[in-house]
Design a protein around this motif. Structure first.
Motif, PDB file in Angstrom:
ATOM      1  N   LEU A 143       4.346  -6.158   2.863  1.00 24.62           N
ATOM      2  CA  LEU A 143       3.672  -7.452   2.774  1.00 24.62           C
ATOM      3  C   LEU A 143       4.628  -8.648   2.836  1.00 24.62           C
ATOM      4  O   LEU A 143       4.235  -9.743   3.196  1.00 24.62           O
ATOM      5  CB  LEU A 143       2.836  -7.525   1.495  1.00 24.62           C
ATOM      6  N   ASN A 144       5.876  -8.442   2.455  1.00 25.13           N
ATOM      7  CA  ASN A 144       6.810  -9.563   2.455  1.00 25.13           C
ATOM      8  C   ASN A 144       7.732  -9.601   3.659  1.00 25.13           C
ATOM      9  O   ASN A 144       8.146 -10.664   4.093  1.00 25.13           O
ATOM     10  CB  ASN A 144       7.674  -9.538   1.194  1.00 25.13           C
ATOM     11  N   HIS A 145       8.063  -8.445   4.149  1.00 26.91           N
ATOM     12  CA  HIS A 145       9.011  -8.395   5.264  1.00 26.91           C
ATOM     13  C   HIS A 145       8.354  -7.918   6.548  1.00 26.91           C
ATOM     14  O   HIS A 145       9.030  -7.713   7.557  1.00 26.91           O
ATOM     15  CB  HIS A 145      10.199  -7.483   4.919  1.00 26.91           C
ATOM     16  N   ASN A 146       7.042  -7.690   6.483  1.00 28.02           N
ATOM     17  CA  ASN A 146       6.292  -7.236   7.650  1.00 28.02           C
ATOM     18  C   ASN A 146       6.851  -5.994   8.307  1.00 28.02           C
ATOM     19  O   ASN A 146       6.921  -5.895   9.525  1.00 28.02           O
ATOM     20  CB  ASN A 146       6.195  -8.360   8.699  1.00 28.02           C
ATOM     21  N   ASN A 147       7.254  -5.065   7.478  1.00 26.23           N
ATOM     22  CA  ASN A 147       7.770  -3.814   8.027  1.00 26.23           C
ATOM     23  C   ASN A 147       6.833  -2.674   7.695  1.00 26.23           C
ATOM     24  O   ASN A 147       6.316  -2.603   6.589  1.00 26.23           O
ATOM     25  CB  ASN A 147       9.142  -3.507   7.437  1.00 26.23           C
ATOM     26  N   LYS A 148       6.665  -1.776   8.648  1.00 31.45           N
ATOM     27  CA  LYS A 148       5.873  -0.580   8.371  1.00 31.45           C
ATOM     28  C   LYS A 148       6.740   0.412   7.607  1.00 31.45           C
ATOM     29  O   LYS A 148       6.311   1.064   6.684  1.00 31.45           O
ATOM     30  CB  LYS A 148       5.375   0.046   9.673  1.00 31.45           C
ATOM     31  N   VAL A 153       9.989  -7.223  -7.104  1.00 31.41           N
ATOM     32  CA  VAL A 153       9.148  -6.178  -6.517  1.00 31.41           C
ATOM     33  C   VAL A 153       8.058  -5.750  -7.491  1.00 31.41           C
ATOM     34  O   VAL A 153       6.890  -5.632  -7.133  1.00 31.41           O
ATOM     35  CB  VAL A 153      10.007  -4.952  -6.106  1.00 31.41           C
ATOM     36  N   MET A 154       8.459  -5.531  -8.745  1.00 28.69           N
ATOM     37  CA  MET A 154       7.491  -5.097  -9.766  1.00 28.69           C
ATOM     38  C   MET A 154       6.409  -6.152  -9.991  1.00 28.69           C
ATOM     39  O   MET A 154       5.244  -5.837 -10.137  1.00 28.69           O
ATOM     40  CB  MET A 154       8.198  -4.851 -11.110  1.00 28.69           C
ATOM     41  N   ARG A 155       6.853  -7.392 -10.037  1.00 32.14           N
ATOM     42  CA  ARG A 155       5.897  -8.472 -10.268  1.00 32.14           C
ATOM     43  C   ARG A 155       4.907  -8.563  -9.111  1.00 32.14           C
ATOM     44  O   ARG A 155       3.702  -8.660  -9.289  1.00 32.14           O
ATOM     45  CB  ARG A 155       6.650  -9.800 -10.420  1.00 32.14           C
ATOM     46  N   PHE A 156       5.448  -8.496  -7.911  1.00 31.23           N
ATOM     47  CA  PHE A 156       4.623  -8.610  -6.722  1.00 31.23           C
ATOM     48  C   PHE A 156       3.697  -7.407  -6.560  1.00 31.23           C
ATOM     49  O   PHE A 156       2.482  -7.550  -6.460  1.00 31.23           O
ATOM     50  CB  PHE A 156       5.516  -8.756  -5.486  1.00 31.23           C
ATOM     51  N   SER A 157       4.282  -6.224  -6.550  1.00 26.65           N
ATOM     52  CA  SER A 157       3.505  -5.021  -6.274  1.00 26.65           C
ATOM     53  C   SER A 157       2.667  -4.595  -7.460  1.00 26.65           C
ATOM     54  O   SER A 157       1.626  -3.974  -7.291  1.00 26.65           O
ATOM     55  CB  SER A 157       4.435  -3.880  -5.864  1.00 26.65           C
ATOM     56  N   GLY A 158       3.121  -4.925  -8.657  1.00 24.81           N
ATOM     57  CA  GLY A 158       2.376  -4.556  -9.848  1.00 24.81           C
ATOM     58  C   GLY A 158       0.951  -5.080  -9.802  1.00 24.81           C
ATOM     59  O   GLY A 158       0.011  -4.397 -10.192  1.00 24.81           O
ATOM     60  N   GLN A 159       0.788  -6.296  -9.304  1.00 26.81           N
ATOM     61  CA  GLN A 159      -0.539  -6.897  -9.242  1.00 26.81           C
ATOM     62  C   GLN A 159      -1.373  -6.306  -8.114  1.00 26.81           C
ATOM     63  O   GLN A 159      -2.587  -6.289  -8.179  1.00 26.81           O
ATOM     64  CB  GLN A 159      -0.423  -8.409  -9.006  1.00 26.81           C
TER      65      GLN A 159
END
Ligand SMILES: [Zn+2]
Length: 95
Positions: free
Chosen positions: A20-25, A73-79
């Motif tokens: 979601l942040n770096h647009n990588n698969k 990463v935890m903050r972003f993905s945690g939600q």
């Protein structure tokens, strides 16, 4: 939580973050390095057998730059992980 499970959760979180942040698969080089670093830390964790979640861990084993990164990463993905991986997230909370 078992180290293997914790690793799987960390991996999912980093994958989600990168997608979601770096647009990588697949993981970009930076995120791959972070994942590798996190797994190594888990392997070497002295509290392995009775490990609290890293947030509550009394031993802060991450170097400060990696700590900032993993926190982000935890903050972003945690939600968001709840939507993508509800089971993994619930297990993370319950253990
Ligand atoms: Zn990335």
């Amino acid at each position: 939580m078992l180290i293997a499970k914790e690793k799987a959760v960390v991996q999912k979180m980093i994958l989600l973050y990168c997608r979601l942040n770096h647009n990588n698969k697949a993981l970009c080089a930076d995120c791959k390095e972070l994942l590798l670093y996190a797994s190594q830390k888990l392997d070497k964790c002295p509290l392995k057998h009775n490990k609290p979640s890293c947030k509550k861990c009394p031993i802060h084993c991450y170097s400060s730059d990696k700590k900032e990164k993993i926190k982000e990463v935890m903050r972003f993905s945690g939600q968001r992980i709840l939507m993508y991986h509800p089971r993994a997230f619930l297990m993370h909370l319950l253990k």
